[in-house]
Design a protein around this motif. Structure first.
Motif, mmCIF file in Angstrom:
data_model
loop_
_atom_site.group_PDB
_atom_site.id
_atom_site.type_symbol
_atom_site.label_atom_id
_atom_site.label_comp_id
_atom_site.label_asym_id
_atom_site.label_seq_id
_atom_site.Cartn_x
_atom_site.Cartn_y
_atom_site.Cartn_z
ATOM 1 N N LEU A 81 0.794 -1.318 0.144
ATOM 2 C CA LEU A 81 0.076 0.034 -0.189
ATOM 3 C C LEU A 81 0.854 1.244 0.079
ATOM 4 O O LEU A 81 1.598 1.646 1.027
ATOM 5 C CB LEU A 81 -0.879 0.073 1.121
ATOM 6 C CG LEU A 81 -2.144 -1.211 1.384
ATOM 7 C CD1 LEU A 81 -2.698 -1.296 2.592
ATOM 8 C CD2 LEU A 81 -2.990 -1.196 0.178
ATOM 9 N N SER A 82 0.684 2.024 -1.100
ATOM 10 C CA SER A 82 1.568 3.225 -1.303
ATOM 11 C C SER A 82 0.649 4.106 -2.038
ATOM 12 O O SER A 82 0.564 4.201 -3.157
ATOM 13 C CB SER A 82 2.808 2.899 -2.167
ATOM 14 O OG SER A 82 3.623 2.133 -1.412
ATOM 15 N N LEU A 83 -0.186 4.999 -1.268
ATOM 16 C CA LEU A 83 -1.137 5.891 -1.615
ATOM 17 C C LEU A 83 -0.523 7.349 -2.536
ATOM 18 O O LEU A 83 -0.943 7.351 -3.616
ATOM 19 C CB LEU A 83 -2.184 6.110 -0.873
ATOM 20 C CG LEU A 83 -2.868 5.062 0.067
ATOM 21 C CD1 LEU A 83 -3.682 5.644 1.076
ATOM 22 C CD2 LEU A 83 -3.611 4.451 -1.114
ATOM 23 N N LEU A 84 0.393 7.941 -1.794
ATOM 24 C CA LEU A 84 0.875 9.265 -2.418
ATOM 25 C C LEU A 84 2.102 8.890 -2.871
ATOM 26 O O LEU A 84 2.553 9.703 -3.946
ATOM 27 C CB LEU A 84 0.949 10.292 -1.284
ATOM 28 C CG LEU A 84 -0.428 10.674 -0.585
ATOM 29 C CD1 LEU A 84 -0.334 11.359 0.634
ATOM 30 C CD2 LEU A 84 -1.619 10.875 -1.648
ATOM 31 N N ARG A 85 2.898 8.030 -2.541
ATOM 32 C CA ARG A 85 4.180 7.989 -2.840
ATOM 33 C C ARG A 85 4.823 6.561 -3.141
ATOM 34 O O ARG A 85 4.103 5.829 -2.772
ATOM 35 C CB ARG A 85 5.394 8.644 -1.839
ATOM 36 C CG ARG A 85 4.999 9.970 -1.642
ATOM 37 C CD ARG A 85 5.899 10.129 -0.327
ATOM 38 N NE ARG A 85 7.087 10.506 -0.845
ATOM 39 C CZ ARG A 85 8.225 11.119 -0.285
ATOM 40 N NH1 ARG A 85 7.847 11.656 0.944
ATOM 41 N NH2 ARG A 85 9.529 11.261 -0.729
ATOM 42 N N ASN A 86 5.659 6.246 -3.913
ATOM 43 C CA ASN A 86 6.198 5.076 -4.259
ATOM 44 C C ASN A 86 7.133 4.797 -2.997
ATOM 45 O O ASN A 86 8.127 5.384 -2.560
ATOM 46 C CB ASN A 86 6.991 4.675 -5.490
ATOM 47 C CG ASN A 86 6.267 5.459 -6.535
ATOM 48 O OD1 ASN A 86 6.390 6.172 -7.099
ATOM 49 N ND2 ASN A 86 5.292 4.218 -7.024
ATOM 50 N N HIS A 87 6.914 3.166 -2.598
ATOM 51 C CA HIS A 87 7.737 2.833 -1.355
ATOM 52 C C HIS A 87 8.230 1.492 -1.661
ATOM 53 O O HIS A 87 7.379 0.631 -2.089
ATOM 54 C CB HIS A 87 6.811 2.802 -0.136
ATOM 55 C CG HIS A 87 6.252 4.032 0.587
ATOM 56 N ND1 HIS A 87 7.287 4.578 1.220
ATOM 57 C CD2 HIS A 87 5.381 4.869 0.469
ATOM 58 C CE1 HIS A 87 6.818 5.721 1.623
ATOM 59 N NE2 HIS A 87 5.630 5.807 1.335
ATOM 60 N N TYR A 88 9.464 1.331 -1.619
ATOM 61 C CA TYR A 88 10.063 -0.145 -1.660
ATOM 62 C C TYR A 88 10.853 -0.367 -0.592
ATOM 63 O O TYR A 88 11.288 0.390 0.131
ATOM 64 C CB TYR A 88 10.893 0.069 -2.881
ATOM 65 C CG TYR A 88 10.365 0.006 -4.318
ATOM 66 C CD1 TYR A 88 9.948 -1.150 -5.144
ATOM 67 C CD2 TYR A 88 9.843 1.250 -4.855
ATOM 68 C CE1 TYR A 88 9.543 -1.077 -6.225
ATOM 69 C CE2 TYR A 88 9.333 1.308 -5.814
ATOM 70 C CZ TYR A 88 9.181 0.092 -6.739
ATOM 71 O OH TYR A 88 8.434 0.267 -7.957
ATOM 72 N N ASP A 99 14.609 1.632 3.511
ATOM 73 C CA ASP A 99 13.497 2.144 2.941
ATOM 74 C C ASP A 99 13.561 3.011 1.638
ATOM 75 O O ASP A 99 14.441 3.983 1.845
ATOM 76 C CB ASP A 99 12.599 2.894 3.942
ATOM 77 C CG ASP A 99 11.186 3.117 3.608
ATOM 78 O OD1 ASP A 99 10.495 2.484 3.232
ATOM 79 O OD2 ASP A 99 11.093 4.417 3.762
ATOM 80 N N VAL A 100 13.177 2.833 0.565
ATOM 81 C CA VAL A 100 12.849 3.721 -0.535
ATOM 82 C C VAL A 100 11.774 4.173 -0.645
ATOM 83 O O VAL A 100 10.689 3.500 -0.988
ATOM 84 C CB VAL A 100 13.436 2.677 -1.689
ATOM 85 C CG1 VAL A 100 13.741 3.535 -3.021
ATOM 86 C CG2 VAL A 100 14.765 2.048 -1.590
ATOM 87 N N ARG A 107 12.221 10.328 -10.548
ATOM 88 C CA ARG A 107 13.568 10.331 -10.006
ATOM 89 C C ARG A 107 13.963 11.366 -8.929
ATOM 90 O O ARG A 107 14.860 12.202 -8.907
ATOM 91 C CB ARG A 107 14.483 10.462 -11.136
ATOM 92 C CG ARG A 107 14.286 9.827 -12.622
ATOM 93 C CD ARG A 107 14.124 8.385 -12.233
ATOM 94 N NE ARG A 107 14.074 7.645 -13.653
ATOM 95 C CZ ARG A 107 13.140 6.826 -14.150
ATOM 96 N NH1 ARG A 107 12.011 6.805 -13.365
ATOM 97 N NH2 ARG A 107 13.248 6.267 -15.185
ATOM 98 N N GLU A 108 13.017 11.301 -8.104
ATOM 99 C CA GLU A 108 13.140 11.989 -6.726
ATOM 100 C C GLU A 108 12.685 11.118 -5.490
ATOM 101 O O GLU A 108 11.498 11.093 -5.440
ATOM 102 C CB GLU A 108 12.207 13.414 -6.915
ATOM 103 C CG GLU A 108 12.365 14.258 -7.838
ATOM 104 C CD GLU A 108 13.444 15.090 -7.912
ATOM 105 O OE1 GLU A 108 14.154 15.263 -6.544
ATOM 106 O OE2 GLU A 108 14.362 15.612 -8.906
ATOM 107 N N PHE A 109 13.797 10.375 -4.934
ATOM 108 C CA PHE A 109 13.536 9.701 -4.041
ATOM 109 C C PHE A 109 14.754 9.359 -3.115
ATOM 110 O O PHE A 109 15.746 9.995 -3.371
ATOM 111 C CB PHE A 109 13.009 8.420 -4.279
ATOM 112 C CG PHE A 109 13.864 7.658 -5.284
ATOM 113 C CD1 PHE A 109 14.721 7.000 -4.712
ATOM 114 C CD2 PHE A 109 13.878 7.684 -6.671
ATOM 115 C CE1 PHE A 109 15.382 5.771 -5.518
ATOM 116 C CE2 PHE A 109 14.552 7.079 -7.534
ATOM 117 C CZ PHE A 109 15.390 6.123 -7.014
#
Length: 163
Positions: A81-88, A99-100, A107-109
């Protein structure tokens, strides 16, 4: 230390150089074509393989492994579950996790360990089109691993977007 990555050639089978902030070739990303699963190798300038990135064949979610000397160093998965941002989530072999999170496709992370910033990936610093920077904040961290994580996460996000 800041590294420059040319963003336009992330297809499997393409090779490209990652340069350090002085413009010297630091890493070669070697895409392996005609394989059953996506495979990328991160090599030093002399051609020695430092890290291999492989897509897992059987997994519920898109997963890639990061290997060094034929041993799994980390496993990279997108969080459910990643609603607003990408999470890896990057599960390291020693049991710890990186945590990414951020806007991967833009390309902003950032890559963090236990809330501490290890690397920041951004296009904002650069005027060159189709290029982004990987700024490794902690000099004592594994630069090759952090570069590999950035390449892996972007590859997975681009593949998900395109497929």
């Amino acid at each position: 230390m800041r590294y420059l990555v040319r963003d336009k050639i992330f297809a499997i089978g393409d090779d490209y150089w990652i340069e350090d902030e002085s413009g010297r070739k630091a890493f070669l990303v070697d895409g392996k074509a005609l394989r059953l699963r996506d495979t990328l190798e991160l090599k030093d300038p002399s051609g020695r393989v430092l890290i291999t990135l492989r897509q897992k064949l059987v997994s519920l979610r898109d997963t890639m492994t990061v290997e060094r000397d034929d041993e799994t160093l980390a496993t990279v998965r997108k969080k459910r579950l990643s609603l607003l941002r990408n999470h890896y989530r990057v599960a390291l072999a020693d049991g710890s996790e990186l945590d990414v999170s951020g806007r991967i496709l833009d390309r902003e992370f950032a890559v963090e360990y236990d809330g501490e910033l290890l690397a920041h990936i951004s296009r904002r610093w650069l005027r060159i089109r189709e290029t982004y920077g990987v700024d490794v904040v902690r000099e004592d961290s594994d630069h090759a691993l952090l570069i590999a994580v950035a390449v892996c996460v972007i590859h997975m996000a681009d593949k998900e977007r395109d497929g």
